[in-house]
Design an enzyme around this catalytic site. Structure first.
Site, mmCIF file in Angstrom:
data_model
loop_
_atom_site.group_PDB
_atom_site.id
_atom_site.type_symbol
_atom_site.label_atom_id
_atom_site.label_comp_id
_atom_site.label_asym_id
_atom_site.label_seq_id
_atom_site.Cartn_x
_atom_site.Cartn_y
_atom_site.Cartn_z
ATOM 1 N N ASN A 9 0.856 -1.190 0.000
ATOM 2 C CA ASN A 9 0.000 0.000 0.000
ATOM 3 C C ASN A 9 0.892 1.240 0.000
ATOM 4 O OD1 ASN A 9 -1.885 1.992 0.417
ATOM 5 N ND2 ASN A 9 -2.420 1.369 2.517
ATOM 6 N N TRP A 10 1.033 1.829 -1.178
ATOM 7 C CA TRP A 10 1.944 2.971 -1.328
ATOM 8 C C TRP A 10 1.359 4.261 -0.728
ATOM 9 C CZ3 TRP A 10 4.030 2.697 -7.097
ATOM 10 C CH2 TRP A 10 4.825 1.554 -7.234
ATOM 11 N N LYS A 11 0.077 4.222 -0.388
ATOM 12 C CA LYS A 11 -0.591 5.429 0.146
ATOM 13 C C LYS A 11 -0.380 6.603 -0.822
ATOM 14 C CE LYS A 11 -0.422 3.409 4.674
ATOM 15 N NZ LYS A 11 -0.507 3.570 6.105
ATOM 16 N N HIS A 96 -10.052 1.201 4.527
ATOM 17 C CA HIS A 96 -8.753 1.431 5.180
ATOM 18 C C HIS A 96 -8.949 2.433 6.311
ATOM 19 C CE1 HIS A 96 -4.685 2.725 5.974
ATOM 20 N NE2 HIS A 96 -4.305 1.572 5.456
ATOM 21 N N GLU A 166 -5.979 -4.657 10.485
ATOM 22 C CA GLU A 166 -4.935 -3.660 10.746
ATOM 23 C C GLU A 166 -5.306 -2.873 11.994
ATOM 24 O OE1 GLU A 166 -2.729 -2.359 6.999
ATOM 25 O OE2 GLU A 166 -4.628 -1.330 6.914
ATOM 26 N N GLY A 172 1.918 2.448 10.807
ATOM 27 C CA GLY A 172 2.833 3.552 10.519
ATOM 28 C C GLY A 172 3.915 3.794 11.553
ATOM 29 N N SER A 211 2.655 -1.811 10.465
ATOM 30 C CA SER A 211 4.106 -1.870 10.659
ATOM 31 C C SER A 211 4.698 -3.232 10.322
ATOM 32 C CB SER A 211 4.483 -1.462 12.081
ATOM 33 O OG SER A 211 4.021 -0.153 12.337
ATOM 34 N N GLY A 232 2.521 -1.037 4.486
ATOM 35 C CA GLY A 232 2.440 0.390 4.169
ATOM 36 C C GLY A 232 3.804 1.001 3.944
HETATM 37 P P1 PGA Z 1 2.142 0.590 7.783
HETATM 38 O O1 PGA Z 1 0.733 0.772 7.066
HETATM 39 O O2 PGA Z 1 2.739 -0.681 7.232
HETATM 40 O O3 PGA Z 1 2.909 1.792 7.430
HETATM 41 O O4 PGA Z 1 1.852 0.452 9.244
HETATM 42 C C1 PGA Z 1 -0.124 -0.293 6.818
HETATM 43 C C2 PGA Z 1 -1.393 0.248 6.214
HETATM 44 O O5 PGA Z 1 -1.857 1.304 6.651
HETATM 45 O O6 PGA Z 1 -1.956 -0.366 5.285
#
Ligand code: PGA
Length: 249
Positions: A9-11, A96, A166, A172, A211, A232
């Site tokens: 998930n590149w956001k 999400h 999640e 994050g 994470s 992420g």
């Molecule tokens: P993260 O994000 O790996 O940076 O915790 C995961 C997500 O929000 O899909």
């Protein structure tokens, strides 16, 4: 275990198509070295078409990060399921936590699950509590997200549905969940889905996100009883993401 599924998930990254192409190149290379995993990249929607058009038939598939539940019409700023499908996505993230934080409700996720499935996209329903206390209230929270999110999903569609658990507190940052804790949650999620559908509920894949990194990925897959990971920030760090995939060899 079936082939683990890793969703990147590149956001809202990276900032240019040029960088996105580079990132995809490295991701593709790293993925091609590992047998028996499936990698799905969820880039910002504007990059879907230019990235996906060059990799059709490859081991990498694409996901949209969020899509609207209406099928067409006057919805400024929104994107439809058919549009992302046409652009090359075959998965879509739904619910999400960052989208929920902007106001998405469980009922919105229910509608999106229905529209995604009718557009022949694989919905990835994201669930997870915001905080955890020792009263166990978070189980009810997750159960409600699942029950409403699945409310319009037929039993026959279950093979095409994925749940990504999640916990928001683990996203994050540095704090992550232990595989043991995830194991417990996987059993709980399975129990809720089997409670809704009976034995066919076992067909739904369950992923962990929050994470996920090069150190916890393999233990999470092994001991967390999950079918894959939603990654992420590590997914946009080429070195770390390559190391994560490598660790699953
Ligand atoms: P993260 O994000 O790996 O940076 O915790 C995961 C997500 O929000 O899909």
């Amino acid at each position: 275990m079936i082939k683990p599924l890793i969703i990147a998930n590149w956001k809202m990254n990276p900032q240019t198509l040029r960088e996105a192409k580079k990132l995809l190149e490295v991701t593709k290379k790293a993925a091609s070295k590992i047998r028996n995993i499936s990698v799905v990249v969820a880039p910002p929607a504007v990059y879907l078409f230019p990235l996906a058009k060059d990799v059709r038939g490859n081991r990498i598939a694409f996901a949209a990060q969020d899509v609207y539940f209406e099928t067409e019409g006057a919805h400024t700023g929104e994107i439809s399921m058919r549009q992302v499908k046409d652009a090359g996505a075959n998965h879509v993230l739904i619910g999400h936590s960052e989208v929920r934080a902007r106001g998405e409700t469980n009922d919105d996720t229910r509608k999106k699950m229905i529209t995604a499935l009718s557009a022949k996209l694989i919905p990835v329903l994201c669930v997870g509590e915001i905080t955890r206390t020792n009263t166990g209230e978070y189980f009810n929270f997750v159960s409600e997200q699942l029950t409403t999110g699945f409310a319009g999903v037929s039993q026959t569609a279950l093979t095409h549905v994925i749940v990504a658990y999640e916990p928001v507190w683990a996203i994050g940052g540095e704090e992550t969940m232990s595989p043991r804790e995830m194991h417990e949650m996987t059993i709980f999620i399975r129990k809720v889905i089997v409670g809704l559908y009976g034995a066919p509920g076992h067909k739904v894949k369950i992923l962990y996100g929050g994470s996920a990194n090069e150190e916890n990925a393999a233990p999470m897959l092994r001991d967390g009883n999950v079918d894959g990971l939603l990654v992420g920030h590590v997914s946009v760090d080429t070195q770390r993401f390559s190391a994560l995939l490598e660790s699953l060899k």
